[in-house]
Design an enzyme around this catalytic site. Structure first.
Site, short mmCIF file in Angstrom:
data_model
loop_
_atom_site.label_atom_id
_atom_site.label_comp_id
_atom_site.label_asym_id
_atom_site.label_seq_id
_atom_site.Cartn_x
_atom_site.Cartn_y
_atom_site.Cartn_z
N CYS A 1 54.79 17.95 -0.57
CA CYS A 1 54.03 17.82 0.54
C CYS A 1 52.65 18.33 0.32
O CYS A 1 52.01 18.83 1.21
CB CYS A 1 54.44 18.15 1.93
SG CYS A 1 55.06 19.87 2.12
N LYS B 1 65.96 15.00 3.76
CA LYS B 1 65.93 13.91 2.64
C LYS B 1 67.43 13.66 2.03
O LYS B 1 67.57 12.71 1.82
CB LYS B 1 65.04 14.42 1.40
CG LYS B 1 63.58 14.53 1.87
CD LYS B 1 62.75 15.23 0.79
CE LYS B 1 61.14 15.09 1.24
NZ LYS B 1 61.01 16.11 2.27
N ASP C 1 62.46 18.86 -4.07
CA ASP C 1 61.17 18.79 -2.88
C ASP C 1 60.81 20.18 -3.04
O ASP C 1 61.48 20.94 -2.30
CB ASP C 1 61.85 18.39 -1.56
CG ASP C 1 60.77 18.41 -0.58
OD1 ASP C 1 59.73 18.39 -0.93
OD2 ASP C 1 61.12 18.26 0.66
N GLY D 1 67.54 19.66 4.88
CA GLY D 1 68.45 18.45 4.59
C GLY D 1 67.86 17.19 5.04
O GLY D 1 68.68 16.12 4.82
#
Length: 388
Positions: free
Chosen positions: A342, A234, A289, A232
């Site tokens: 990422c 972001k 994400d 959590g």
């Protein structure tokens, strides 16, 4: 523990990791079996292990093998430490060097050592993707990652957070990549025990991730879904940036979000949690994400670098495309879909964004890559707008 005893412990742990035991499990199991080791001992041993895992290829070449002893010999050689002062066999120190080990250490260092710290099959795509930044990124990936925190701008300012951190002996300074980012220096290991962290003034988050979230246009009253929320981080950053937004965190594995209510309470953030598989629809903004190789964070999780295979990467790319398909259906007309990884790899980033941008009814608004050359982790963000 003596420095030599710490080295011996690192060798033992590395041998476990090489046989397939996850690094965190190997470190934890060793600590439980050696309760005499203090916190400073455990921290030093952990540093040895992760220093080796980041540079496993080059240290194997310098030390003459893939076992724990050889890898540590490679580490000591790279550091300019005489291994004869460590490998003495005295009181918990590693056994003295053998003839083969001495012979390996006497060999000249091979060329292009740094390149050996990438899996060989990734050298070509990374060289192409990173271009002139390849050498800089390679060296950064071989070193320990900086520690960054995000200032909770809903509660305090960067200058005030720096002052509160200093009260607990933690040095911090602003980072130019994001106005909410602080890079920690001396005392960084104590961050989670600090008042600034416990009272929700700061939250651990890499600076590239902060910069990527900072690109997202927000407005009061927006309905926002963090579709693959994980812990959590972001969602909390979005809540701090837009306290009047309605933010829902969702993950197909609810267990990943177990700490989110506590983190949100500490930060004073309003984040609701959607049941797995039931995120709702009609959102102004959906953030994805996506699960990825994590190649942009491999200096933090170096064993993942050596376990990624072409087959696994293919599976991840397929999963990302499927998640984008699912998440796009939840965006309201005129709304925005934000895709993040990422990762440093084009297959997960540019190619994935280009494939989605080719769909009818969507426009690619922007995309941005962050490499380790900017100080933070490797990161990618692409923003799409659904046509009204």
């Amino acid at each position: 523990m003596t420095p030599a005893a710490r080295i011996a412990a690192a060798i033992e742990i590395l041998d476990r990791i090489i046989t397939g035991e996850p690094s965190e499990k190997a470190l934890t199991n060793w600590a439980r079996a050696h309760r005499f080791a203090g916190s400073k001992d455990r921290a030093a041993i952990r540093d040895h292990v992760f220093d080796v895992l980041r540079c496993r290829g080059s240290f194997a070449a310098l030390g003459g093998g893939q076992g724990g002893r050889a890898l540590i010999l490679g580490l000591l050689r790279a550091q300019g430490v005489d291994p004869e002062t460590i490998f003495t066999g005295e009181r918990f120190a590693p056994e003295p060097l053998g003839p083969d080990e001495r012979a390996a250490l006497d060999k000249p260092a091979p060329p292009d050592l740094a390149r050996r710290d990438w899996p060989e099959w990734l050298l070509a795509p990374l060289t192409q993707r990173l271009g002139s930044e390849f050498d800089t990124v390679t060296e950064a990936m071989r070193a320990r990652a900086p520690v960054f925190v995000r200032v909770n701008i809903a509660r305090t300012t960067p200058d005030a957070a720096i002052a509160v951190l200093a009260e607990d002996g933690i040095q911090a300074e602003a980072h130019p990549l994001s106005p909410s980012a602080l890079q920690l220096g001396e005392g960084a290991r104590r961050i989670q025990q600090s008042r600034a962290y416990q009272e929700g003034f700061v939250e651990l988050q890499d600076v590239s991730s902060q910069a990527a979230v900072g690109q997202i246009p927000l407005a009061p009253g927006m309905r926002i879904l963090d579709y693959c929320a994980g812990g959590g981080g972001k969602a909390l950053a979005l809540a701090a940036a837009c306290p009047d937004c309605e933010i829902c965190a969702h993950d197909i594995d609810a267990g990943r979000m177990r700490d989110l209510p506590l983190r949100a309470d500490r930060a004073g953030a309003r984040v609701s949690i959607c049941a797995p598989g039931k995120p709702g629809a009609g959102y102004d903004l959906v953030l994805v994400d996506a699960p990825c190789s994590g190649s942009g964070t491999w200096r933090r999780t170096p064993e993942a670098k050596w376990r990624l295979t072409p087959e696994r990467l293919g599976d991840l790319v397929a999963l990302q495309a499927r998640i984008l398909d699912e998440a796009s259906a939840l965006v309201a007309p005129g709304g925005r879909l934000v895709y993040m990884t990422c990762s440093l790899l084009a297959d997960e980033n540019d190619a994935q964004a280009a494939a989605f941008a080719g769909r009818a009814g969507w426009d690619l608004v922007s995309q941005q890559s962050y490499s380790l050359a900017t100080g933070g982790d490797g990161f990618f963000v692409a923003q799409f707008e659904r046509k009204a």
